[in-house]
Design a protein around this motif. Structure first.
Motif, PDB file in Angstrom:
ATOM      1  N   THR A 162       0.868  -1.181   0.000  1.00  0.00           N
ATOM      2  CA  THR A 162       0.000   0.000   0.000  1.00  0.00           C
ATOM      3  C   THR A 162       0.901   1.226   0.000  1.00  0.00           C
ATOM      4  OG1 THR A 162      -1.801  -1.111   1.151  1.00  0.00           O
ATOM      5  CG2 THR A 162      -1.699   1.289   1.395  1.00  0.00           C
ATOM      6  N   LYS A 163       0.541   2.218  -0.809  1.00  0.00           N
ATOM      7  CA  LYS A 163       1.290   3.474  -0.776  1.00  0.00           C
ATOM      8  C   LYS A 163       0.344   4.629  -0.524  1.00  0.00           C
ATOM      9  CE  LYS A 163       4.530   6.407  -0.879  1.00  0.00           C
ATOM     10  NZ  LYS A 163       5.724   6.388  -0.012  1.00  0.00           N
ATOM     11  N   THR A 164       0.554   5.293   0.589  1.00  0.00           N
ATOM     12  CA  THR A 164      -0.191   6.512   0.903  1.00  0.00           C
ATOM     13  C   THR A 164       0.787   7.675   0.836  1.00  0.00           C
ATOM     14  OG1 THR A 164      -1.671   5.268   2.339  1.00  0.00           O
ATOM     15  CG2 THR A 164      -1.634   7.658   2.640  1.00  0.00           C
TER      16      THR A 164
ATOM     17  N   TYR B 114       1.630  10.514   4.039  1.00  0.00           N
ATOM     18  CA  TYR B 114       1.043   9.720   5.117  1.00  0.00           C
ATOM     19  C   TYR B 114       1.036  10.491   6.435  1.00  0.00           C
ATOM     20  CZ  TYR B 114       0.196   5.788   8.218  1.00  0.00           C
ATOM     21  OH  TYR B 114      -0.340   4.956   9.149  1.00  0.00           O
TER      22      TYR B 114
ATOM     23  N   ALA C  45      -3.100  13.425   2.987  1.00  0.00           N
ATOM     24  CA  ALA C  45      -2.726  12.028   2.717  1.00  0.00           C
ATOM     25  C   ALA C  45      -3.598  11.465   1.596  1.00  0.00           C
ATOM     26  CB  ALA C  45      -2.900  11.200   3.990  1.00  0.00           C
TER      27      ALA C  45
ATOM     28  N   THR D 208      -4.121   7.739  -0.643  1.00  0.00           N
ATOM     29  CA  THR D 208      -3.723   6.355  -0.903  1.00  0.00           C
ATOM     30  C   THR D 208      -3.848   6.056  -2.395  1.00  0.00           C
ATOM     31  OG1 THR D 208      -4.340   5.681   1.315  1.00  0.00           O
ATOM     32  CG2 THR D 208      -4.175   3.925  -0.319  1.00  0.00           C
TER      33      THR D 208
ATOM     34  N   ARG E 249      -3.511   0.077  -3.084  1.00  0.00           N
ATOM     35  CA  ARG E 249      -3.856  -0.608  -1.851  1.00  0.00           C
ATOM     36  C   ARG E 249      -3.743  -2.115  -2.035  1.00  0.00           C
ATOM     37  NH1 ARG E 249      -8.830   1.790   0.648  1.00  0.00           N
ATOM     38  NH2 ARG E 249      -7.260   3.084   1.640  1.00  0.00           N
TER      39      ARG E 249
ATOM     40  N   THR F 209       4.167   2.380   2.162  1.00  0.00           N
ATOM     41  CA  THR F 209       3.590   2.677   3.478  1.00  0.00           C
ATOM     42  C   THR F 209       3.365   1.365   4.241  1.00  0.00           C
ATOM     43  OG1 THR F 209       2.455   4.476   2.363  1.00  0.00           O
ATOM     44  CG2 THR F 209       1.777   4.030   4.620  1.00  0.00           C
TER      45      THR F 209
ATOM     46  N   PRO G 237      -8.064   3.769  -5.057  1.00  0.00           N
ATOM     47  CA  PRO G 237      -6.696   3.287  -4.934  1.00  0.00           C
ATOM     48  C   PRO G 237      -6.524   1.943  -5.645  1.00  0.00           C
ATOM     49  CG  PRO G 237      -7.867   3.021  -2.843  1.00  0.00           C
ATOM     50  CD  PRO G 237      -8.803   3.711  -3.785  1.00  0.00           C
TER      51      PRO G 237
END
Ligand code: ADP
Length: 261
Positions: free
Chosen positions: A6-8, A11, A16, A18, A21, A64, A218
């Motif tokens: 997952t990349k937010t 963050y 923030a 996302t 996911r 993340t 996401p």
């Protein structure tokens, strides 16, 4: 391998966001063979985010959550085992074609004679003229020629993983097809694993051994399709009913995703 990635972005901050996911996939490293993975999906679904995570580039790297692994080891940052080709031509304006292609080996401390000989070989291999193009500067080249330089710059380092982000997106259709055929030839020679991000369904189905179809943002991987390898020229293969059928299937899936958004 991507495991529950997952990349937010930003963050923990109010802005923030996302982008991807729970992305999971494994591409096997088959000795003497490379796989060609094409990543398709609606725009903004996180295709570039995945590619840049594999490249180890900030701010995508680190993820993340989850792990991005190459040969079982977590990626710590960019490395010579992974080469990247972007859509916008990334050569140095103040360096000739020869010096651009020889740049990577130069950084690695390869002596001039050796790196220039190697660069000449790659310049010829990507279809540029050693006689006429060697001393040209990027502004003297067409878009197609500049992408040939970018490909030669990457392949000269013999990366095991090649990451390509819409590399032919800015080219006209005929140049694009000849670049696709060139890429297939080169890829057979270098036997690397290629991750290729594209908006073009035809390009993905033609080049890919596998196509990952992503969801809306996401993004996550919705479907993995095995497609026929590119063992015939693009112009020929893209005319066949089976090819068209796969393209229409994916087009309908993406249209459905766009409607759901
Ligand atoms: P794609 O390549 O599929 O078009 P991207 O991976 O470029 O998608 O972007 C996915 C989403 O993440 C988009 O909504 C984009 O605006 C957002 N995004 C990309 N990079 C950043 C960043 N550095 N900071 C914040 N948001 C970003």
């Amino acid at each position: 391998a991507l495991r529950h990635v997952t990349k937010t972005y930003n963050y923990g901050e109010p802005n923030a966001f996302t982008a991807i996911r729970d992305v999971n996939f494994v591409v096997e490293d088959i000795p003497g063979e490379g796989e060609f993975v094409a990543i398709l999906g609606p725009s903004g679904c996180g295709k570039s985010t995945i590619l840049r995570l594999i490249a180890g580039l900030e701010p995508q790297h680190p993820p993340t959550e989850g792990d991005v692994l190459v040969k079982g080891q977590p990626i710590k940052g960019p490395g010579a085992d992974r080469g990247m080709v972007f859509q916008d031509y990334t050569s140095f304006d103040h360096r000739s074609v020869l010096d651009n292609v020889a740049f990577g080996p130069e950084c690695e401390g390869v002596p001039r004679k050796q790196r220039e000989a190697d660069a000449e070989r790659w310049i010829a291999r990507v279809g540029l003229s050693v006689e006429n193009d060697l001393q040209k500067y990027p502004h003297e080249l067409s878009g197609g020629m500049r992408q040939r330089v970018a490909i030669a710059r990457t392949l000269i380092l013999r990366p095991q993983i090649i990451l390509m982000d819409e590399p032919f997106g800015a080219l006209d259709p005929m140049t694009r097809m000849s670049m696709q055929d060139l890429l297939v030839d080169l890829w057979r020679e270098v036997q690397a694993t290629v991750f290729f991000v594209t908006h073009s369904i035809e390009e993905a189905v033609y080049l890919g051994d596998r196509v990952y179809l992503m969801s809306n943002s996401p993004g996550t991987i919705l479907e993995e399709l095995e497609v026929e390898p590119p063992n015939r020229p693009a112009l020929e293969m893209q005319r066949e009913p089976k090819f068209q059928e796969t393209v229409f299937y994916i087009r309908d899936r993406i249209a459905q995703l766009e409607r759901e958004r």
